[in-house]
Design an enzyme around this catalytic site. Structure first.
Site, PDB file in Angstrom:
ATOM      1  NE  ARG A   9      15.167  36.879   5.692  1.00 48.86           N
ATOM      2  CZ  ARG A   9      14.727  36.242   6.773  1.00 48.86           C
ATOM      3  NH1 ARG A   9      14.569  34.930   6.746  1.00 48.86           N
ATOM      4  NH2 ARG A   9      14.460  36.906   7.872  1.00 48.86           N
ATOM      5  CD  GLU A  56       6.731  39.830   4.825  1.00 45.38           C
ATOM      6  OE1 GLU A  56       7.780  40.408   5.148  1.00 45.38           O
ATOM      7  OE2 GLU A  56       5.887  39.427   5.649  1.00 45.38           O
ATOM      8  CG  ASN A  60      16.808  41.051   3.903  1.00 42.57           C
ATOM      9  OD1 ASN A  60      16.289  41.881   4.628  1.00 42.57           O
ATOM     10  ND2 ASN A  60      16.457  39.775   3.909  1.00 42.57           N
ATOM     11  CG  HIS A  74       5.575  21.555  -0.203  1.00 46.66           C
ATOM     12  ND1 HIS A  74       5.902  20.390   0.463  1.00 46.66           N
ATOM     13  CD2 HIS A  74       4.225  21.569  -0.274  1.00 46.66           C
ATOM     14  CE1 HIS A  74       4.787  19.740   0.758  1.00 46.66           C
ATOM     15  NE2 HIS A  74       3.751  20.428   0.327  1.00 46.66           N
TER      16      HIS A  74
END
Length: 136
Positions: A9, A56, A60, A74
């Protein structure tokens, strides 16, 4: 079984895409915006599924930063020359957090860089042809 992708994210999707494509030499494979559910995905990698694992990147809506916690360590990327890779990362404005050199207690040459959201990426020197990225 095999790994398909890893999800990270980030607080600014374009900044993340720029780091992984311009600094680490990955390709932007595809994006998927989901306004109804307030998130956007971008998949990057050195190749795409089914031949390569992908990364990916998830944004958000409205979330600018995340606490990473202590569980994540990592990502690792093979490079042909870790010293050159560090110089290339710095030339692109990237952050090298451990300069290239032998791993403690061994002879493998490694380095660490950090993406704009604070995720660590280990650069592991591998001879060309053994999965090393030629871009870095």
């Amino acid at each position: 079984m095999r790994i398909l992708h890893t999800m990270l994210r980030g607080g600014n999707l374009q900044r993340s895409i720029d780091f992984y494509t311009k600094v680490l030499g990955m390709k932007l494979l595809r994006t998927n915006d989901n306004p109804e559910y307030k998130y956007t995905l971008a998949f990057v990698g050195y190749g795409s599924n089914p031949d390569h694992a992908e990364l990916e990147l998830t944004y958000n809506y409205g979330v600018e930063n995340y606490e990473q916690g202590t569980a994540f360590g990592h990502l690792a990327v093979a490079v042909a020359d870790a010293y050159k890779a560090c110089a290339d990362v710095k030339a692109q404005g990237g952050n090298v957090t451990r300069e290239a050199g032998p791993v403690k207690g061994g002879s493998t040459v490694i380095a660490f860089v950090q993406d704009p959201d604070g995720y660590k990426i280990e650069l592991i020197e591998r001879k060309a042809g053994n999965g090393a990225s030629q871009k870095l």
